[in-house]
Design a protein around this motif. Sequence first.
Motif, PDB file in Angstrom:
ATOM      1  N   ASP A   1     -15.055 -16.175 -10.911  1.00 30.36           N
ATOM      2  CA  ASP A   1     -14.713 -17.016  -9.754  1.00 30.36           C
ATOM      3  C   ASP A   1     -15.563 -18.282  -9.737  1.00 30.36           C
ATOM      4  N   ASP A   2     -16.860 -18.122 -10.040  1.00 29.83           N
ATOM      5  CA  ASP A   2     -17.768 -19.276 -10.056  1.00 29.83           C
ATOM      6  C   ASP A   2     -17.354 -20.277 -11.136  1.00 29.83           C
ATOM      7  N   LEU A   3     -16.980 -19.758 -12.306  1.00 34.10           N
ATOM      8  CA  LEU A   3     -16.560 -20.641 -13.395  1.00 34.10           C
ATOM      9  C   LEU A   3     -15.317 -21.433 -13.018  1.00 34.10           C
ATOM     10  N   GLU A   4     -14.398 -20.796 -12.304  1.00 37.91           N
ATOM     11  CA  GLU A   4     -13.190 -21.502 -11.868  1.00 37.91           C
ATOM     12  C   GLU A   4     -13.541 -22.639 -10.918  1.00 37.91           C
ATOM     13  N   LYS A   5     -14.490 -22.406 -10.014  1.00 40.49           N
ATOM     14  CA  LYS A   5     -14.900 -23.444  -9.070  1.00 40.49           C
ATOM     15  C   LYS A   5     -15.585 -24.607  -9.797  1.00 40.49           C
ATOM     16  N   ILE A   6     -16.431 -24.257 -10.775  1.00 42.26           N
ATOM     17  CA  ILE A   6     -17.094 -25.290 -11.567  1.00 42.26           C
ATOM     18  C   ILE A   6     -16.064 -26.098 -12.342  1.00 42.26           C
ATOM     19  N   GLY A   7     -15.074 -25.394 -12.901  1.00 49.01           N
ATOM     20  CA  GLY A   7     -14.006 -26.056 -13.640  1.00 49.01           C
ATOM     21  C   GLY A   7     -13.220 -27.018 -12.770  1.00 49.01           C
TER      22      GLY A   7
ATOM     23  N   THR B   1     -18.302  -6.072 -10.658  1.00 43.31           N
ATOM     24  CA  THR B   1     -18.418  -7.029  -9.548  1.00 43.31           C
ATOM     25  C   THR B   1     -19.096  -8.312 -10.014  1.00 43.31           C
ATOM     26  N   ASP B   2     -20.156  -8.154 -10.805  1.00 45.23           N
ATOM     27  CA  ASP B   2     -20.859  -9.319 -11.335  1.00 45.23           C
ATOM     28  C   ASP B   2     -19.936 -10.182 -12.183  1.00 45.23           C
ATOM     29  N   LEU B   3     -19.146  -9.517 -13.035  1.00 49.47           N
ATOM     30  CA  LEU B   3     -18.255 -10.250 -13.933  1.00 49.47           C
ATOM     31  C   LEU B   3     -17.168 -10.981 -13.159  1.00 49.47           C
ATOM     32  N   ARG B   4     -16.621 -10.333 -12.132  1.00 46.59           N
ATOM     33  CA  ARG B   4     -15.578 -10.990 -11.323  1.00 46.59           C
ATOM     34  C   ARG B   4     -16.148 -12.206 -10.597  1.00 46.59           C
TER      35      ARG B   4
END
Length: 226
Positions: free
Chosen positions: A131-137, A124-127
């Motif tokens: 998701d957070d990295l995609e938003k930052i990107g 769950t943490d990794l998913r």
Amino acid sequence: MKKFWSMLLNGTTAEITIFGEIVSSGYEWDDSDTSALSFQKDLKELGEVDTINLHINSPGGSVFDGVAIYQMLVQHKAIVNTYIDGLAASIASVIAMAGDRIYIPRNAMIMVHNPWTIVMGNATDLRKQADDLEKIGQSMQESYLSKIGDKITAEKLTELLNEETWLSATEAVEYGFADEILEENRVAACISDKLFADYKNVPEKLKKKTESESLLAKKIKILRGA
């Protein structure tokens, strides 16, 4: 201690440098390190200025601090001229996009890539981190696109980011990351062996140049008896 130096000309123009890593507040271990907090404090001390000449020679660093610095410059009332004095890599390239006009010497480079991180935890943490990295990107892409305009498509930008692309001055102007090419300068690219390990597509000529300059620095120290 100020993390950049400034010079006021007739009280209207400020010269600002970011010549080191972008770090989180409290981690400014080197005089050249810049955090969003230190940048905010020093920017405020400048007072009312009409023009900011921003000089960058940075390998990047903290995404969130870099984005915050970018926003401070975009929201500032002054005209911002960005000068890529050596290297604007990773989040430093996003900061560069705050310039109303961006100048790059023939021997300087811009590097763009997707944000990355190190994470520990369960599935769950990794998913969530992914998701957070995609938003930052996506936020970083918006910063690039606001400057690039219609020079390249969003799809092409995504391709450049996915491949960790190192842009020459000519490519930077062609793709819209810079507006004008200047003559070569003598500022060395701000990059270290540690960063060679972090980035996978560092140009060989940049590695050789940095190694050569490092050896020269060692010889000078020996001659000086240091």
